[in-house]
Design a protein around this motif. Structure first.
Motif, PDB file in Angstrom:
ATOM      1  N   UNK A 254       0.801  -1.189  -0.227  1.00  0.00           N
ATOM      2  CA  UNK A 254      -0.152   0.111  -0.047  1.00  0.00           C
ATOM      3  C   UNK A 254       0.862   1.267   0.051  1.00  0.00           C
ATOM      4  N   UNK A 257       2.486   1.645  -3.819  1.00  0.00           N
ATOM      5  CA  UNK A 257       1.522   1.900  -5.000  1.00  0.00           C
ATOM      6  C   UNK A 257       1.614   3.185  -5.499  1.00  0.00           C
ATOM      7  N   UNK A 259       0.408   6.734  -6.227  1.00  0.00           N
ATOM      8  CA  UNK A 259      -0.988   7.718  -5.820  1.00  0.00           C
ATOM      9  C   UNK A 259      -0.538   8.853  -6.687  1.00  0.00           C
ATOM     10  N   UNK A 261      -2.599  11.398  -5.690  1.00  0.00           N
ATOM     11  CA  UNK A 261      -2.642  12.370  -4.670  1.00  0.00           C
ATOM     12  C   UNK A 261      -1.393  12.646  -4.000  1.00  0.00           C
ATOM     13  N   UNK A 262      -0.688  13.738  -3.934  1.00  0.00           N
ATOM     14  CA  UNK A 262       0.369  14.101  -3.445  1.00  0.00           C
ATOM     15  C   UNK A 262       0.476  13.906  -1.979  1.00  0.00           C
ATOM     16  N   UNK A 263      -0.787  13.824  -1.218  1.00  0.00           N
ATOM     17  CA  UNK A 263      -0.721  13.553   0.241  1.00  0.00           C
ATOM     18  C   UNK A 263      -0.381  12.052   0.527  1.00  0.00           C
ATOM     19  N   UNK A 264      -1.166  11.449  -0.256  1.00  0.00           N
ATOM     20  CA  UNK A 264      -1.064   9.799  -0.149  1.00  0.00           C
ATOM     21  C   UNK A 264       0.518   9.509  -0.530  1.00  0.00           C
ATOM     22  N   UNK A 265       0.770   9.830  -1.741  1.00  0.00           N
ATOM     23  CA  UNK A 265       2.156   9.541  -2.088  1.00  0.00           C
ATOM     24  C   UNK A 265       3.090   9.975  -1.137  1.00  0.00           C
ATOM     25  N   UNK A 266       3.082  10.931  -0.584  1.00  0.00           N
ATOM     26  CA  UNK A 266       3.975  11.516   0.601  1.00  0.00           C
ATOM     27  C   UNK A 266       3.980  10.577   1.674  1.00  0.00           C
ATOM     28  N   UNK A 267       2.755  10.477   2.220  1.00  0.00           N
ATOM     29  CA  UNK A 267       2.593   9.387   3.284  1.00  0.00           C
ATOM     30  C   UNK A 267       3.088   8.024   2.917  1.00  0.00           C
ATOM     31  N   UNK A 270       7.018   8.161   3.047  1.00  0.00           N
ATOM     32  CA  UNK A 270       7.465   8.149   4.466  1.00  0.00           C
ATOM     33  C   UNK A 270       7.351   6.763   5.221  1.00  0.00           C
ATOM     34  N   UNK A 271       6.220   6.014   4.667  1.00  0.00           N
ATOM     35  CA  UNK A 271       6.026   4.431   5.286  1.00  0.00           C
ATOM     36  C   UNK A 271       6.843   3.785   4.860  1.00  0.00           C
ATOM     37  N   UNK A 274      10.443   4.435   6.466  1.00  0.00           N
ATOM     38  CA  UNK A 274      10.483   4.358   7.946  1.00  0.00           C
ATOM     39  C   UNK A 274      10.770   2.789   8.014  1.00  0.00           C
TER      40      UNK A 274
ATOM     41  N   UNK B 414      -5.154  15.928  -7.528  1.00  0.00           N
ATOM     42  CA  UNK B 414      -4.040  15.318  -6.750  1.00  0.00           C
ATOM     43  C   UNK B 414      -3.798  16.312  -5.499  1.00  0.00           C
ATOM     44  N   UNK B 495       5.316   7.086  12.262  1.00  0.00           N
ATOM     45  CA  UNK B 495       4.750   6.041  11.433  1.00  0.00           C
ATOM     46  C   UNK B 495       4.503   4.600  12.026  1.00  0.00           C
ATOM     47  N   UNK B 601      -5.486   9.752   4.373  1.00  0.00           N
ATOM     48  CA  UNK B 601      -5.723  11.149   3.608  1.00  0.00           C
ATOM     49  C   UNK B 601      -7.130  11.290   3.811  1.00  0.00           C
TER      50      UNK B 601
END
Lengths: 478, 603
Positions: A254, A257, A259, A261-267, A270-271, A274, B414, B495, B601
Motif C-alpha cells: 500500500x 503503490x 498515488x 494524490x500528493x498527500x497519499x504519495x508523500x505518506x 514516508x512509510x 520508515x 491530486x 509512522x 488522507x
C-alpha cells in the motif's frame, strides 16, 4: 513475500558496503557528487572528502535560552553593568564559575553556576562559547541602522516560530523549509557507502535543520522507538509468523503503490522510508557494546546516549558523515527564569559532558562537534521574575576538534544605552551572524569553501571565502 | 436538500452525471455525492448491492442502494470525532443543514470537569476502601484524559466535541510543562471551549484571556505593571501570542486569507515590537480569583476553576496605543477590566480575524489547502452571520462544513486533502466501532499513544500546537507549494508508532485504551478494559462475505474512496488466512484499512 523480516531475528541482513571512510576515493565521490548535483540543481562540485568520519550534533534549546545568564560578565566593572541591567534576574557574582579564556578582551567572564561539567570541558579545551550570535541577513552596526530602514532585517524578529526556523536555515529573509544541515547532507551524503538510510538522524522528529532537497531525516527515540517494529501478532499461535509477514507485505504494497494524490504519495513514501530504515538500523546498533559512562535519566542525556550509540555503529551503518538533531524544550522563561535555568542548564552541561565521555570510550570525540542553537536570547530586563523575547545571544560548541577554552565573537556591552540595544528592554543586535557560526561548522564538516554560498547564501555579507582563515576560529581549517 | 454544485475546476463531471441521472430516475437523493466517491473520469459506478450480484446500472437506479452513506460518512469525518454505521445511516436521511441545526440545539451533555472530579473521588474512595491513605493520592493527568474519553464516547453533542478539539489546537493550552499537575484546570478549560463552540468568538476570546490555565501557560497570571526603577517591564508573552496565534497573525490579510502587499510588493506586518510592549501593559494585574495577594501562587485546584480577577493596583496605568493608532484612554482611576475589554474588542474587530481563524478551522476539519475563495466565503460568514452579527461561531462552522469546497470530494484532484491527525484516527476507531466499558469508565492513560504519535488532547509541546498551519514537508507537497500541517509530526517514529498503536488497539484484542490502576493494588480484569465492538463486522469474516466486509470498512472509514488496488491488497492478504480464522481476517482488514493512505488522507 516481504523482504522486510525485521520480526525474525534469523533474517537480519547485512547490507553491502560497510563504511570505509578512509578508503573512499575521490573519483567515486566526485561522480556521485555530480549525480546528486544533477538531481537537485546545485552548482558546485568542489567539496572534498577528508577520508574520515565526522558528525555534527545540533542541540536546539527551544523557546529561547536566556543566555546572558549562561555566559556572564564577572569582573567588577562589567558585572556591575550586568547587575544594574538585569536587576532581579542577575546571578550572584560569587556564584559564577570563573572562565579563563585563552584570548582575553580585557574583561572577566563566568559560566552559570549549574554548568560545572561544561566548565571542566572548557578548561580542558574541549568546549568554547560563541557570543552575541544571532540571525542576520547583513551586518547591522547599531540601533540607528536598525531603525533606518536601510538594512535588511530578519523576518519575524522575536517570534518563536520564525526565529527557530531561521536558526535552522540561516536564511532569515524568508521562511524556508530547507535547513542548512539538509543542504549539507544533499551535498555530502554520497560520501556514505550506504544510501538506504539517511545521514541525518533526529532524536526529536521532523525538523527544518535536517530537511534537504533530497534528504529527509530518520527519526528515532532514545527509547528505541523508530528502532523497533510492530509487535508480533500473538506469538504463541501456530501461524503468528504468517500473520506478521502478510501484514507487513500489505503495508509495503500500500505504501509503494502509485498515488496521484500528493498527500497519499508523500505518506506512502514516508512509510516505506520508515520500514526500510528500521531494518538497517536495528541490525546496525544491535551489537554496539554498552558504554561505561553513566548517562543521567533526563531525556536529553538519554538522547545523547542514543546518539553516541548510533555513532558507535557508524561503520556498520556505512556512514562517513552524519548529523544528529535533538531538541531540549522549555526555555521560554517568561516566568521563573532563575529557578528553571538552574536545573535546565545543569541538564545541558551534564548531557554534553556525558556524551563526550562516551565518545572518548570509542575514540570518536575528535570526530564529533556539538553546537547549541536557540530561538533568541531574552530581554536583559525583567518582567517580574522572567524575561521576554530578544535577539543576539550565546551558544556552546563542544568536541575534541574544537579550539576550546575560548570565547568567540565580541561580548557586547549590557548597558541599556549601548548603541546595540534596539529596545529599552535590552534586546541586543547580534554582532556575529548565524552564517559565520554555521560556516565554520560546515567547513570543518567537509563543505568546500567555494560551495559555502550554496549552503549559506548570505555568507558573503560576513565572511570572505578566500580569507584563508576560518570565520571565527573555534574549529581548525581542514 | 443538498444543492447540486457546479464547480469550475471539474464542471464537466456533475453535468455528465446530471445527464445520466435523467435517464435513470434516481430514487435516492443527493446522488452527486454518492457517485463522488466512485471514479468520475470513466464513469465507473460500483454497486453497493448487498446481494453480490448488482450492477452499476442498478446502483444508479437505486437497486440495493444505501443512499448517501459514503457522503454522510465523509461529512461526519469532518464534523465529528468519528461515527458508527448507525449514525452514518441516520445522518444520511437528512440534510446537513438540518443535522447541523440539530447539533447546534443539542445542549452540552456533561462536564468534563465533573467527570474528572468523579474519577478523582473514585480514586480517593477506592484507595480508602482498600486500606490505603487517600491523602497520598494526587490528581493525575490521566484523570482528565479518561474524562475526556468519557465525554467523547458518550456525549450526543458530537459536533460540539469536534469543534472543541479543533479550538484546543488553535487556542493552545498544554499539560506541559506544569498543568499536568492540575488536571481539573485542563478539564475546565476544555469545558470552556465546549461552551463557546457555538457561541460568539468575542466571548471565546474573553474566556480564554481570563482563564487561569491560559494565565499560567502564557504567564500573564501575576504579571505586574512596570517598575522602571527596577528595570521591570510587563511580560510580553500573552500580548504576542494572542495576536500571532489567536486572532490576527503576523501579516495583514485580505478577506480571502491572502496577504496584502504594500506599495513595494512586501507583506505588511500587523504589529511590531512597540505594539507588543503596549499590549503587554494591558494584560497586567491579573491573578487567581481566590487570592487577596497579587503574586500569590495557586492555592489548590480550585484556583483554576474560575476566571482570573484583575487587581487594578497591579495594572499598568496610563494610555495604551492600539494597532491602528487609537488609544485606550488614561483611565483614572485605573480600570484594568475596561482596558482588556477595549483591547479584545480592538483585536476582535480587526479584519484579519475572519480569514485567519476561518483558515485555521478549515485546516482542522476539512482540508490543508483551501482555495482563497473558500476562505473568503468562510471569513465573510464570520464577519457577518447574515443578521449583522460578527463572530458567530455557528455561522463560521456552517460556512466551513457546507461550503461546496468542503462537500465535493475532488477525487481527481491530486492536490486536495489532509492527513488525519493521530488523535482523530484514534477517536474514529473508538467511535466507529463503539468502544465500550461495562462500567462506563474509559480509563485511558494515553502514555504509549503519546510516545508513539506525539499527540494527546491539550498535550501540545508548545503554544504553536503539535504542528503549524504552514508546515511543508519536503517532496511533492512542498514542490507543489502546498502545506500539510499534520506531516510535521509524521516521521519514522510516529509512522512505526501508529502501526504499533493500531496493533495494540485492533490485533491485540484486549484493550483499546491504556488501563491504569485507580488505586494501588487494584486487580486487573477484562471488565475494566475498553473494547471495540466488531459484532457486525465479525459476521462478514466468511469466504463469501469478505467483499462485503471490505466495503463496509470502506464506507465507515474511507467514505467509499478506497481504491480498487487497496481493496485487492486487503483481500489478497486476508484470504491467506482460512475461514477458521474469521475474526483475525476481520481484524487484519480493519488494521490494513486504517493504515492505508486511502484512509489516512481525508479528502
Amino acid at each position: 513475500m516481504s523482504k522486510h523480516k525485521h520480526f525474525h531475528n534469523s533474517s537480519r541482513r547485512k547490507f553491502l558496503g560497510q563504511a570505509s571512510c578512509a578508503a573512499l576515493g575521490s573519483t567515486t565521490f566526485f561522480s556521485s557528487m555530480a549525480n546528486m548535483l544533477l538531481a537537485n540543481g546545485l552548482a558546485g562540485a568542489n567539496s572534498s572528502n577528508t577520508g574520515d568520519y565526522k558528525a555534527l550534533v545540533c542541540l536546539l534549546l527551544a523557546g529561547g535560552n536566556d543566555s546572558y545568564n549562561m555566559l556572564v560578565p564577572r569582573g567588577t566593572a562589567e558585572y556591575d553593568e550586568y547587575a544594574a541591567t538585569r536587576y532581579d534576574l542577575a546571578l550572584d557574582q560569587a556564584s559564577l564559575l570563573p572562565l579563563s579564556p585563552l584570548t582575553s578582551d580585557g574583561k572577566l567572564y563566568g559560566l552559570h553556576p549549574a554548568m560545572g561539567n561544561l566548565k571542566t570541558m572548557f578548561d580542558n579545551g574541549r568546549a568554547a562559547l560563541v557570543t552575541n550570535v544571532g540571525t542576520l541577513i547583513e551586518p547591522v552596526a547599531n540601533a540607528t541602522e536598525f531603525f533606518s530602514g536601510a538594512k535588511n532585517i530578519p523576518l519575524g524578529l522575536y517570534s518563536h516560530s520564525d526565529q527557530m526556523q531561521h536558526w535552522q536555515t540561516s536564511v532569515p529573509q524568508s521562511r524556508d523549509a530547507i535547513g542548512w544541515g539538509g543542504k549539507v547532507a544533499d551535498m555530502l551524503k554520497s560520501m556514505n557507502s550506504n544510501q538506504d538510510i539517511s545521514m541525518n538522524i533526529s532524536l526529536s522528529g521532523r525538523n527544518v535543520w535536517q530537511s534537504g532537497n533530497t534528504v529527509l531525516e530518520y527519526s528515532i527515540t532514545n527509547q528505541g522507538l523508530g528502532v523497533e517494529g510492530i509487535p508480533q501478532y500473538q506469538p504463541w499461535l501456530y501461524n503468528a509468523g504468517l500473520v506478521d509477514e502478510i501484514r507487513q507485505t500489505a503495508i509495503n504494497d500500500m505504501a509503494t503503490k502509485m498515488y496521484s494524490n500528493v498527500f497519499k504519495k508523500s505518506f506512502g513514501e514516508l512509510t516505506k522510508h520508515s520500514f526500510d530504515s528500521l531494518e538497517i538500523f536495528q541490525d546496525a546498533i544491535a551489537n554496539v557494546p554498552p558504554f561505561v559512562t553513566n548517562f543521567s535519566d533526563h531525556y536529553l542525556s538519554q538522547n545523547m546516549a542514543m546518539t553516541a550509540k548510533t555513532i558507535a555503529a557508524q561503520n556498520e551503518l556505512g556512514m562517513c558523515r552524519q548529523t544528529f538533531f535533538m531538541t531540549f524544550a522549555g526555555w521560554d522563561h517568561h516566568d521563573e527564569v532563575l529557578n528553571a535555568q538552574n536545573s535546565m542548564l545543569n541538564t545541558v552541561s551534564n548531557a554534553i559532558s556525558e556524551f563526550f565521555a562516551a565518545l572518548d570510550e570509542i575514540g570518536m570525540a575528535d570526530k564529533v562537534t556539538l553546537f547549541t542553537i536557540s530561538d533568541f536570547a531574552r530581554t536583559l530586563t525583567s518582567n517580574g521574575n522572567g524575561s521576554d523575547h530578544a535577539w543576539g545571544g550565546n551558544q556552546i560548541v563542544a568536541g575534541g576538534a574544537v579550539n576550546g577554552q575560548d570565547i568567540y565573537g565580541t561580548f557586547p556591552s549590557l548597558d541599556l544605552t549601548s548603541p546595540l540595544m534596539v529596545s529599552s528592554r535590552g534586546n541586543i543586535i547580534p554582532t556575529t551572524s548565524t552564517d559565520e557560526f554555521f560556516a565554520e561548522l560546515a567547513l570543518w564538516f567537509g563543505v568546500a569553501p567555494s560551495d559555502l554560498h550554496l549552503i549559506l547564501p548570505n555568507i558573503g555579507n560576513f565572511y570572505s571565502v578566500g580569507s584563508g582563515s576560518m570565520p571565527l576560529g573555534f574549529l581548525p581549517m581542514v | 436538500m443538498i444543492p447540486l454544485y457546479v464547480l469550475p475546476r471539474q464542471n464537466t463531471i456533475p453535468l455528465l452525471l446530471f445527464l445520466l441521472m435523467s435517464f435513470f430516475p434516481v430514487v435516492a437523493q443527493d446522488s452527486l455525492i454518492i457517485l463522488g466517491s466512485g471514479n468520475y473520469s470513466t464513469m465507473t459506478v460500483n454497486t453497493s448491492d448487498n446481494n453480490g450480484n448488482g450492477t452499476g446500472t442498478e446502483t444508479v437506479n437505486g437497486f440495493g442502494l444505501l443512499p448517501n452513506l459514503n457522503s454522510s460518512s465523509r461529512f461526519l469525518a469532518q464534523s465529528t470525532l468519528g461515527a458508527d454505521m448507525e449514525t452514518i445511516t441516520a445522518t444520511a436521511g437528512k440534510s446537513y443543514t438540518e443535522w447541523l441545526e440539530e447539533q447546534f440545539n443539542t445542549p452540552i451533555s456533561a462536564s468534563v470537569q465533573q467527570y474528572t472530579q468523579d474519577i478523582t473521588v473514585a480514586a480517593l474512595d477506592s484507595t480508602f476502601a482498600a486500606g490505603g491513605d487517600p491523602n497520598l493520592i494526587a490528581p493525575q493527568r490521566w484523570f482528565w484524559h479518561s474524562a475526556w474519553w468519557k465525554y467523547t464516547m458518550e456525549s450526543p453533542d458530537i459536533l460540539r466535541n469536534r469543534i472543541a478539539l479543533a479550538l484546543s489546537e488553535i487556542f493552545v493550552v498544554s499539560e506541559m510543562p506544569q498543568l499536568d499537575e492540575v488536571p481539573l484546570s485542563l478539564a475546565n478549560y476544555y469545558d470552556m471551549l465546549l461552551e463557546n463552540s457555538f457561541g460568539n468568538f468575542r466571548d471565546l476570546l474573553e474566556d480564554i484571556t481570563y482563564h487561569p490555565a491560559m494565565g499560567l501557560y502564557l504567564t500573564h497570571v501575576n504579571n505586574p505593571k512596570s517598575e522602571p526603577s527596577l528595570n521591570r517591564f510587563p511580560d510580553e508573552n500573552y500580548a504576542r501570542e494572542i495576536m500571532q496565534l489567536f486572532t490576527i497573525g503576523l501579516y495583514e490579510l485580505n478577506n480571502d486569507g491572502t496577504r496584502k502587499l504594500d506599495g513595494s510588493g512586501n507583506f505588511i506586518p500587523t504589529y511590531d515590537n512597540y505594539d507588543i510592549a503596549e499590549f503587554a501593559k494591558i494584560f497586567t494585574g491579573m491573578t487567581y480569583w481566590d487570592t487577596f495577594l497579587f503574586g500569590q501562587n495557586p492555592q489548590s485546584e480550585q484556583s483554576f476553576l474560575m476566571p482570573m480577577q484583575l487587581m487594578n493596583n497591579w495594572h499598568e496605568a496610563g494610555p495604551k496605543t492600539l494597532l491602528d493608532g487609537t488609544v485606550i484612554p488614561d483611565r483614572n482611576p485605573v480600570d484594568g477590566y475596561a482596558d482588556v475589554t477595549d483591547a479584545l474588542d480592538h483585536l476582535f474587530n480587526h479584519p484579519n480575524v475572519g480569514p485567519f481563524i476561518g483558515h485555521k478551522l478549515i485546516q482542522r476539519l476539512v482540508k490543508s489547502n483551501p482555495s482563497p475563495e473558500y476562505v473568503g466565503r468562510v471569513a465573510s460568514a464570520f464577519n457577518n452571520n447574515g443578521s449583522g452579527v460578527r463572530g458567530d461561531m455557528k455561522a463560521l462552522i456552517k460556512a466551513v462544513l457546507l461550503d461546496p469546497e468542503a462537500r465535493s470530494c475532488y477525487v481527481d484532484d491530486p492536490f486536495t486533502g489532509m492527513l488525519r491527525e493521530p488523535i482523530v484516527r484514534y477517536t474514529q476507531l473508538c467511535r466507529a466501532f463503539n468502544a465500550y466499558n461495562l462500567e462506563g469508565f474509559y480509563r485511558s492513560f494515553m502514555g504509549s499513544f503519546y510516545e508513539n504519535t506525539l499527540q494527546r488532547p491539550l498535550g501540545s509541546p508548545t503554544v504553536f500546537n503539535f504542528f503549524q498551519p504552514d508546515y511543508q514537508p519536503i517532496g511533492d507537497v512542498a514542490d507543489n507549494d502546498l502545506v500539510a500541517p499534520e506531516f510535521q509530526i509524521t516521521n519514522s517514529v510516529t509512522i512505526l508508532g501508529y502501526a504499533k498503536e493500531l496493533h495494540y488497539w485492533i490485533m491485540n484484542e484486549y484493550d483499546v485504551h491504556e488501563w491504569f490502576q485507580l488505586y494501588i493494588g487494584e486487580p486487573y480484569n477484562l471488565n475494566k478494559t475498553v473494547n471495540i465492538d466488531l459484532t457486525d463486522e465479525l459476521a462478514l469474516g466468511t469466504d463469501d462475505k469478505l467483499g462485503e466486509l471490505i466495503e463496509r470498512l470502506n464506507t465507515i472509514l474511507v467514505h467509499g474512496q478506497m481504491s480498487d488496488e487497496t481493496k485487492d491488497i486487503i483481500m489478497n492478504t486476508i484470504t491467506q488466512l482460512d475461514e477458521t480464522q474469521a475474526e483475525l481476517r476481520v481484524r487484519l482488514a480493519l488494521y490494513l484499512t486504517m493504515i492505508s493512505p486511502d484512509y489516512l488522507i481525508l479528502r
